[in-house]
Design a protein around this motif. Structure first.
Motif, mmCIF file in Angstrom:
data_model
loop_
_atom_site.group_PDB
_atom_site.id
_atom_site.type_symbol
_atom_site.label_atom_id
_atom_site.label_comp_id
_atom_site.label_asym_id
_atom_site.label_seq_id
_atom_site.Cartn_x
_atom_site.Cartn_y
_atom_site.Cartn_z
ATOM 1 N N PRO A 224 -18.088 -45.142 -71.607
ATOM 2 C CA PRO A 224 -17.065 -44.291 -70.688
ATOM 3 C C PRO A 224 -17.424 -43.588 -69.677
ATOM 4 O O PRO A 224 -18.169 -42.584 -69.963
ATOM 5 C CB PRO A 224 -16.172 -43.596 -72.031
ATOM 6 C CG PRO A 224 -16.800 -44.310 -73.300
ATOM 7 C CD PRO A 224 -18.003 -44.815 -72.907
ATOM 8 N N THR A 225 -16.644 -43.566 -68.695
ATOM 9 C CA THR A 225 -16.881 -42.453 -67.533
ATOM 10 C C THR A 225 -16.970 -41.132 -68.036
ATOM 11 O O THR A 225 -17.410 -40.206 -67.464
ATOM 12 C CB THR A 225 -16.017 -42.812 -66.274
ATOM 13 O OG1 THR A 225 -16.143 -44.157 -66.043
ATOM 14 C CG2 THR A 225 -16.272 -41.706 -65.358
ATOM 15 N N ALA A 226 -16.186 -40.654 -69.168
ATOM 16 C CA ALA A 226 -16.042 -39.425 -69.585
ATOM 17 C C ALA A 226 -17.426 -38.950 -70.091
ATOM 18 O O ALA A 226 -17.516 -37.798 -69.954
ATOM 19 C CB ALA A 226 -14.830 -39.244 -70.607
ATOM 20 N N ARG A 227 -18.111 -39.853 -70.585
ATOM 21 C CA ARG A 227 -19.321 -39.478 -71.236
ATOM 22 C C ARG A 227 -20.410 -39.878 -70.167
ATOM 23 O O ARG A 227 -21.616 -38.991 -70.062
ATOM 24 C CB ARG A 227 -19.706 -40.151 -72.334
ATOM 25 C CG ARG A 227 -19.033 -39.907 -73.737
ATOM 26 C CD ARG A 227 -19.626 -40.405 -74.959
ATOM 27 N NE ARG A 227 -19.635 -41.719 -75.039
ATOM 28 C CZ ARG A 227 -19.084 -42.849 -75.684
ATOM 29 N NH1 ARG A 227 -17.802 -42.105 -76.330
ATOM 30 N NH2 ARG A 227 -19.305 -43.864 -75.646
ATOM 31 N N MET A 228 -20.406 -40.962 -69.505
ATOM 32 C CA MET A 228 -21.400 -41.460 -68.659
ATOM 33 C C MET A 228 -21.180 -40.911 -67.041
ATOM 34 O O MET A 228 -20.638 -41.706 -66.261
ATOM 35 C CB MET A 228 -21.552 -42.918 -68.613
ATOM 36 C CG MET A 228 -21.859 -43.569 -70.080
ATOM 37 S SD MET A 228 -23.635 -43.521 -70.107
ATOM 38 C CE MET A 228 -24.027 -44.929 -69.059
ATOM 39 N N THR A 229 -21.457 -39.541 -66.956
ATOM 40 C CA THR A 229 -21.328 -39.030 -65.808
ATOM 41 C C THR A 229 -22.785 -39.360 -64.913
ATOM 42 O O THR A 229 -23.418 -39.940 -65.653
ATOM 43 C CB THR A 229 -21.300 -37.490 -65.729
ATOM 44 O OG1 THR A 229 -22.421 -37.092 -66.283
ATOM 45 C CG2 THR A 229 -20.210 -36.884 -66.674
ATOM 46 N N ARG A 230 -22.488 -39.058 -63.700
ATOM 47 C CA ARG A 230 -23.835 -39.569 -62.748
ATOM 48 C C ARG A 230 -25.096 -38.627 -63.472
ATOM 49 O O ARG A 230 -26.242 -39.188 -63.272
ATOM 50 C CB ARG A 230 -23.426 -39.209 -61.297
ATOM 51 C CG ARG A 230 -22.593 -40.039 -60.767
ATOM 52 C CD ARG A 230 -22.053 -39.510 -59.337
ATOM 53 N NE ARG A 230 -21.025 -40.473 -58.790
ATOM 54 C CZ ARG A 230 -21.407 -41.762 -58.265
ATOM 55 N NH1 ARG A 230 -22.577 -42.054 -57.949
ATOM 56 N NH2 ARG A 230 -20.380 -42.370 -57.725
ATOM 57 N N GLN A 231 -24.667 -37.335 -63.652
ATOM 58 C CA GLN A 231 -25.760 -36.515 -64.211
ATOM 59 C C GLN A 231 -26.400 -37.323 -65.432
ATOM 60 O O GLN A 231 -27.639 -37.254 -65.607
ATOM 61 C CB GLN A 231 -25.412 -35.058 -64.443
ATOM 62 C CG GLN A 231 -26.376 -34.453 -64.976
ATOM 63 C CD GLN A 231 -26.024 -32.916 -65.387
ATOM 64 O OE1 GLN A 231 -24.659 -32.475 -65.087
ATOM 65 N NE2 GLN A 231 -26.786 -31.800 -65.454
ATOM 66 N N GLN A 232 -25.728 -37.639 -66.414
ATOM 67 C CA GLN A 232 -26.082 -38.208 -67.632
ATOM 68 C C GLN A 232 -26.842 -39.610 -67.278
ATOM 69 O O GLN A 232 -27.797 -39.917 -68.003
ATOM 70 C CB GLN A 232 -24.803 -38.595 -68.643
ATOM 71 C CG GLN A 232 -25.080 -39.151 -69.784
ATOM 72 C CD GLN A 232 -25.908 -38.525 -70.858
ATOM 73 O OE1 GLN A 232 -26.232 -36.975 -70.604
ATOM 74 N NE2 GLN A 232 -26.358 -39.024 -72.052
ATOM 75 N N MET A 233 -26.089 -40.384 -66.466
ATOM 76 C CA MET A 233 -26.870 -41.688 -66.171
ATOM 77 C C MET A 233 -28.236 -41.381 -65.587
ATOM 78 O O MET A 233 -29.235 -42.100 -65.989
ATOM 79 C CB MET A 233 -25.982 -42.329 -65.221
ATOM 80 C CG MET A 233 -24.826 -43.049 -66.045
ATOM 81 S SD MET A 233 -23.883 -44.233 -65.114
ATOM 82 C CE MET A 233 -23.049 -43.024 -63.896
ATOM 83 N N ARG A 234 -28.440 -40.647 -64.625
ATOM 84 C CA ARG A 234 -29.685 -40.182 -64.139
ATOM 85 C C ARG A 234 -30.902 -39.743 -65.288
ATOM 86 O O ARG A 234 -31.884 -40.035 -65.245
ATOM 87 C CB ARG A 234 -29.739 -38.894 -63.086
ATOM 88 C CG ARG A 234 -29.280 -39.369 -61.793
ATOM 89 C CD ARG A 234 -29.343 -38.443 -60.848
ATOM 90 N NE ARG A 234 -28.709 -37.369 -61.058
ATOM 91 C CZ ARG A 234 -27.294 -37.153 -60.314
ATOM 92 N NH1 ARG A 234 -27.010 -38.237 -59.673
ATOM 93 N NH2 ARG A 234 -26.664 -36.186 -60.643
ATOM 94 N N LYS A 235 -30.317 -38.787 -66.370
ATOM 95 C CA LYS A 235 -31.080 -38.565 -67.501
ATOM 96 C C LYS A 235 -31.502 -39.891 -68.330
ATOM 97 O O LYS A 235 -32.474 -39.645 -69.015
ATOM 98 C CB LYS A 235 -30.216 -37.553 -68.616
ATOM 99 C CG LYS A 235 -29.916 -36.168 -67.777
ATOM 100 C CD LYS A 235 -29.208 -35.291 -68.728
ATOM 101 C CE LYS A 235 -29.152 -33.824 -68.103
ATOM 102 N NZ LYS A 235 -28.436 -32.875 -69.231
ATOM 103 N N LEU A 236 -30.709 -40.592 -68.469
ATOM 104 C CA LEU A 236 -30.854 -41.934 -69.216
ATOM 105 C C LEU A 236 -32.154 -42.885 -68.547
ATOM 106 O O LEU A 236 -32.528 -43.741 -69.428
ATOM 107 C CB LEU A 236 -29.797 -42.437 -69.673
ATOM 108 C CG LEU A 236 -28.695 -42.023 -70.285
ATOM 109 C CD1 LEU A 236 -27.529 -42.716 -70.571
ATOM 110 C CD2 LEU A 236 -29.260 -41.779 -71.722
ATOM 111 N N CYS A 237 -32.268 -42.618 -67.263
ATOM 112 C CA CYS A 237 -33.188 -43.510 -66.413
ATOM 113 C C CYS A 237 -34.569 -43.556 -67.007
ATOM 114 O O CYS A 237 -35.175 -44.605 -67.010
ATOM 115 C CB CYS A 237 -33.210 -43.001 -64.945
ATOM 116 S SG CYS A 237 -31.680 -43.858 -63.962
#
Length: 260
Positions: A224-237
């Motif tokens: 969900p976009t509420a959890r998967m922010t752009r910042q969070q996605m970069r952290k998961l890379c």
């Protein structure tokens, strides 16, 4: 191939796969650019093979689950899923989100495996077994970035950008933005989508290099976009890349070939 009986049947199955509400004889005739009588003949042949069913009252045709059953039967008997599933499960557990594996075959890429890391709250429903929409998914954009830009654009244009309202509010609708997104994915080494495929869903994806240098497929994390922010996605890379590297090492098996 489209001019042959087999080609017409396969193109009809492609059309049906994207139409959950079924299609009419006229739809098939227009899609194949053949007379209505010819489209009816193609549909009757597919019905006889039990891959399509007819709703005579509604005048519409639908896919059965026969092809899905055969696909998953092949994966289970080939042992491929036993190779990739532990990697998907581990990544899903570490991220708490939906992890999906898509494998390429020719110029198509299809979601073939998944692991759900979200135990409660908002969760994304997977589209396993479906071809990837290239221009509105992180998976598709990551895969496109592995090709020459001109060819990537052609792959999208061959299928079109879709109808208005078919995808999420941030969906790509023009070549200029498509080129920009593919260039960004190529530069970063990963692609993201935010409210593009579906409103309220975001994802990040990376290509899995094959043993021969060609892209084997992609690995993605969606939520969900509420959890998967752009910042969070970069952290998961970093986690995503580590898992993609594991799958790359197994590419001879995933590609259906022996390492020797």
């Amino acid at each position: 191939m489209p001019g042959t009986a087999i080609g017409k049947g396969l193109h009809t199955l492609d059309l049906l796969a994207g139409e959950v509400n079924g299609v009419t004889v006229n739809d098939v005739a227009a899609h194949l650019k053949i007379p209505k009588a010819g489209a009816h003949k193609v549909l009757n042949a597919l019905v006889a093979c039990n891959v399509v069913r007819e709703d005579a009252a509604a005048g519409r045709y639908f896919l059965t689950l026969q092809l899905t059953r055969l696909g998953f039967l092949y994966l289970s008997r080939s042992g491929i899923s036993a190779v990739y599933q532990p990697i998907l499960d581990r990544l899903a557990e570490h991220t708490g989100e939906l992890v999906r594996l898509a494998l390429a075959e020719g110029e198509r890429i299809t979601w073939v495996g998944m692991a759900q890391g979200a135990k409660s709250g908002l969760r994304i429903a997977p589209d396993t077994g479906r071809d990837v929409n290239l221009h509105v998914t992180a998976t598709g954009k990551a895969w496109l970035a592995a090709f020459a830009l001109e060819h990537a654009v052609k792959l999208v244009l061959d299928h079109g950008f879709g109808e208005d309202g078919e995808f999420g509010p941030n969906a790509i609708h023009d070549v200029e933005r498509l080129i920009e997104e593919v260039k960004i994915a190529n530069k970063n080494g990963y692609a993201i989508s935010v409210d593009e495929y579906i409103a309220g869903m975001s994802a990040v994806a990376m290509v899995i290099p094959g043993y021969d240098g060609t892209p084997l497929g992609t690995l993605s994390i969606a939520g969900p976009t509420a959890r998967m922010t752009r910042q969070q996605m970069r952290k998961l890379c970093p986690l995503l890349k580590a898992a993609a590297d594991e799958l790359s090492a197994l590419s001879p098996v995933l590609a259906g070939r022996s390492a020797g």
